[in-house]
Design an enzyme around this catalytic site. Structure first.
Site, PDB file in Angstrom:
ATOM      1  N   SER A   1     -15.826 -28.221 -26.655  1.00 50.02           N
ATOM      2  CA  SER A   1     -16.018 -27.000 -25.948  1.00 50.02           C
ATOM      3  C   SER A   1     -16.903 -25.870 -26.931  1.00 50.02           C
ATOM      4  CB  SER A   1     -14.538 -26.340 -25.589  1.00 50.02           C
ATOM      5  OG  SER A   1     -14.829 -25.073 -25.116  1.00 50.02           O
TER       6      SER A   1
ATOM      7  N   TYR B   1      -6.179 -23.563 -26.296  1.00 48.58           N
ATOM      8  CA  TYR B   1      -7.246 -24.363 -25.585  1.00 48.58           C
ATOM      9  C   TYR B   1      -8.538 -24.616 -26.777  1.00 48.58           C
ATOM     10  CZ  TYR B   1     -11.316 -25.969 -23.231  1.00 48.58           C
ATOM     11  OH  TYR B   1     -12.500 -26.503 -22.457  1.00 48.58           O
TER      12      TYR B   1
HETATM   13  P1  NDP Z   1     -11.455 -30.663 -14.309  1.00 54.33           P
HETATM   14  O1  NDP Z   1     -10.182 -29.871 -14.523  1.00 54.33           O
HETATM   15  O2  NDP Z   1     -12.644 -30.322 -13.321  1.00 54.33           O
HETATM   16  O3  NDP Z   1     -11.170 -32.201 -14.208  1.00 54.33           O
HETATM   17  C1  NDP Z   1     -10.236 -32.808 -15.261  1.00 54.33           C
HETATM   18  C2  NDP Z   1     -10.111 -34.060 -14.877  1.00 54.33           C
HETATM   19  O4  NDP Z   1      -9.162 -34.514 -15.960  1.00 54.33           O
HETATM   20  C3  NDP Z   1      -9.672 -34.577 -13.645  1.00 54.33           C
HETATM   21  O5  NDP Z   1     -10.263 -35.756 -13.326  1.00 54.33           O
HETATM   22  C4  NDP Z   1      -8.143 -34.710 -14.120  1.00 54.33           C
HETATM   23  O6  NDP Z   1      -7.656 -35.919 -12.926  1.00 54.33           O
HETATM   24  C5  NDP Z   1      -8.386 -35.489 -15.521  1.00 54.33           C
HETATM   25  N1  NDP Z   1      -6.927 -35.387 -16.029  1.00 54.33           N
HETATM   26  C6  NDP Z   1      -6.184 -34.528 -16.283  1.00 54.33           C
HETATM   27  N2  NDP Z   1      -5.063 -34.717 -16.988  1.00 54.33           N
HETATM   28  C7  NDP Z   1      -5.181 -36.297 -17.247  1.00 54.33           C
HETATM   29  C8  NDP Z   1      -4.409 -37.191 -17.873  1.00 54.33           C
HETATM   30  N3  NDP Z   1      -3.336 -36.618 -18.500  1.00 54.33           N
HETATM   31  N4  NDP Z   1      -4.928 -38.406 -18.147  1.00 54.33           N
HETATM   32  C9  NDP Z   1      -6.101 -38.704 -17.470  1.00 54.33           C
HETATM   33  N5  NDP Z   1      -6.940 -37.782 -16.759  1.00 54.33           N
HETATM   34  C10 NDP Z   1      -6.714 -36.657 -16.666  1.00 54.33           C
HETATM   35  O7  NDP Z   1     -11.943 -30.272 -15.952  1.00 54.33           O
HETATM   36  P2  NDP Z   1     -13.596 -30.008 -16.327  1.00 54.33           P
HETATM   37  O8  NDP Z   1     -14.666 -31.210 -15.739  1.00 54.33           O
HETATM   38  O9  NDP Z   1     -14.032 -28.339 -16.365  1.00 54.33           O
HETATM   39  O10 NDP Z   1     -13.524 -30.431 -17.947  1.00 54.33           O
HETATM   40  C11 NDP Z   1     -13.882 -31.575 -18.409  1.00 54.33           C
HETATM   41  C12 NDP Z   1     -14.049 -31.739 -19.869  1.00 54.33           C
HETATM   42  O11 NDP Z   1     -14.788 -30.448 -20.367  1.00 54.33           O
HETATM   43  C13 NDP Z   1     -12.476 -31.206 -20.514  1.00 54.33           C
HETATM   44  O12 NDP Z   1     -12.320 -31.826 -21.910  1.00 54.33           O
HETATM   45  C14 NDP Z   1     -12.902 -29.634 -20.716  1.00 54.33           C
HETATM   46  O13 NDP Z   1     -12.039 -29.293 -21.961  1.00 54.33           O
HETATM   47  C15 NDP Z   1     -14.282 -29.927 -21.030  1.00 54.33           C
HETATM   48  N6  NDP Z   1     -14.969 -28.321 -20.841  1.00 54.33           N
HETATM   49  C16 NDP Z   1     -15.095 -27.912 -19.919  1.00 54.33           C
HETATM   50  C17 NDP Z   1     -15.681 -26.599 -19.527  1.00 54.33           C
HETATM   51  C18 NDP Z   1     -15.778 -26.093 -18.334  1.00 54.33           C
HETATM   52  O14 NDP Z   1     -15.839 -24.777 -18.228  1.00 54.33           O
HETATM   53  N7  NDP Z   1     -15.410 -26.724 -16.955  1.00 54.33           N
HETATM   54  C19 NDP Z   1     -16.312 -25.843 -20.751  1.00 54.33           C
HETATM   55  C20 NDP Z   1     -16.182 -26.519 -22.051  1.00 54.33           C
HETATM   56  C21 NDP Z   1     -15.552 -27.949 -21.972  1.00 54.33           C
HETATM   57  P3  NDP Z   1      -6.530 -35.522 -11.737  1.00 54.33           P
HETATM   58  O15 NDP Z   1      -7.239 -34.577 -10.972  1.00 54.33           O
HETATM   59  O16 NDP Z   1      -6.275 -36.678 -11.213  1.00 54.33           O
HETATM   60  O17 NDP Z   1      -5.518 -34.699 -12.803  1.00 54.33           O
END
Ligand code: NDP
Length: 246
Positions: free
Chosen positions: A141, A154
């Site tokens: 991130s 975070y």
């Molecule tokens: P979302 O919240 O949109 O999606 C998260 C995903 O992770 C979902 O598919 C969810 O599945 C899955 N998930 C959650 N918990 C688990 C678990 N225990 N095991 C397996 N899967 C899990 O997140 P983003 O797309 O925003 O983020 C993706 C990555 O990008 C993360 O690592 C985040 O830290 C990083 N990031 C995001 C930013 C942003 O602004 N969006 C900025 C910087 C980094 P389900 O719905 O079934 O729980």
């Protein structure tokens, strides 16, 4: 012939947001993709349907990647469906936006279990199966470079996958496997879609493009890192934030 024909990719947390965009992009370029999710089966199945109806190959696998048994099953099911593994994208993550006086131990444990612990044990299981020219990308991130108030847990948790990137690049290089990371800025759809509107507007104003990121903006960079074109890059971190911090 597409760029990732014959390649098999596991993308953790790919039922929504950035992970879903990465899965769609790799599938569009020919990879068979595993849509991993924790709880939202309907979202995962709809991405599988979208990919397969366009002629691609995809399966959905429920697995909580904070649990060792689930991680093992994720890769067993991948192998059973597609017979090999070429690409791992350690993407699953959760956020917590709280000031110091509101954070508690439960927040730390929950966030570190997914953002910091899981990528290592997922990589461990993947590395048993990755062939030569294997690829690992860790999703970190931009908060790890440019800290924001209220993100202590975070931002700290997302530094950890950056360190795995460098250490595992050294450990796996002899096998021809590259390990790199991307550090997205605020991106929506994704976890940032729940941020207060004022914070979203502030984040958009920081980019010369005057908007926040879209998951496709991140997916393209990941597609490059897992391609043959990036074979001479390893242990590197790409900041993908629309120039918000220049
Ligand atoms: P979302 O919240 O949109 O999606 C998260 C995903 O992770 C979902 O598919 C969810 O599945 C899955 N998930 C959650 N918990 C688990 C678990 N225990 N095991 C397996 N899967 C899990 O997140 P983003 O797309 O925003 O983020 C993706 C990555 O990008 C993360 O690592 C985040 O830290 C990083 N990031 C995001 C930013 C942003 O602004 N969006 C900025 C910087 C980094 P389900 O719905 O079934 O729980």
């Amino acid at each position: 012939m597409k760029k990732f024909d014959q390649k098999v990719a596991v993308i953790t947390g790919s039922s929504h947001g950035i992970g879903a965009a990465i899965a769609r992009r790799l599938a569009r370029d020919g990879a068979a993709v595993v849509i991993n999710y924790a709880s939202n089966a309907a979202a995962a199945e709809s991405i599988v349907a979208e990919i397969t109806s366009a002629g691609g190959r995809a399966i959905a696998v429920q697995a909580d990647v904070t649990k060792a048994a689930d991680i093992a099953r994720l890769f067993e099911e991948t192998e059973r469906a597609f017979g090999r593994l070429d690409i791992l994208v350690n993407n699953a993550g959760i956020g917590v936006l709280k000031p110091l006086d509101e954070v508690d131990e439960a927040d730390w444990d929950r966030v570190f279990a997914l953002n910091a612990k899981a990528p290592l044990f997922v990589a461990k299981e993947a590395a048993k199966r990755l062939g030569p020219d294997g690829r690992i990308v860790n999703v970190s991130s931009s908060t790890t470079y440019f800290p924001l108030a209220n993100t202590a847990i975070y931002a700290a948790s997302k530094i950890v996958p950056r360190m795995y990137t460098e250490v595992l690049a050294k450990e796996l290089g002899a096998r021809g496997i590259t390990v790199n990371s991307v550090a997205p800025g605020p991106t929506s759809p994704g976890m940032f879609e729940n941020a207060p509107a004022a914070l979203q507007a502030e984040a958009a104003a920081q980019s010369p493009f005057n908007r926040i990121g879209h998951p496709d903006d991140i997916a393209g960079v990941v597609a490059f890192l897992v391609s043959d074109d990036a074979r001479w890059m390893t242990g590197q971190h790409l900041l993908v934030n629309g120039g918000a911090t220049i």
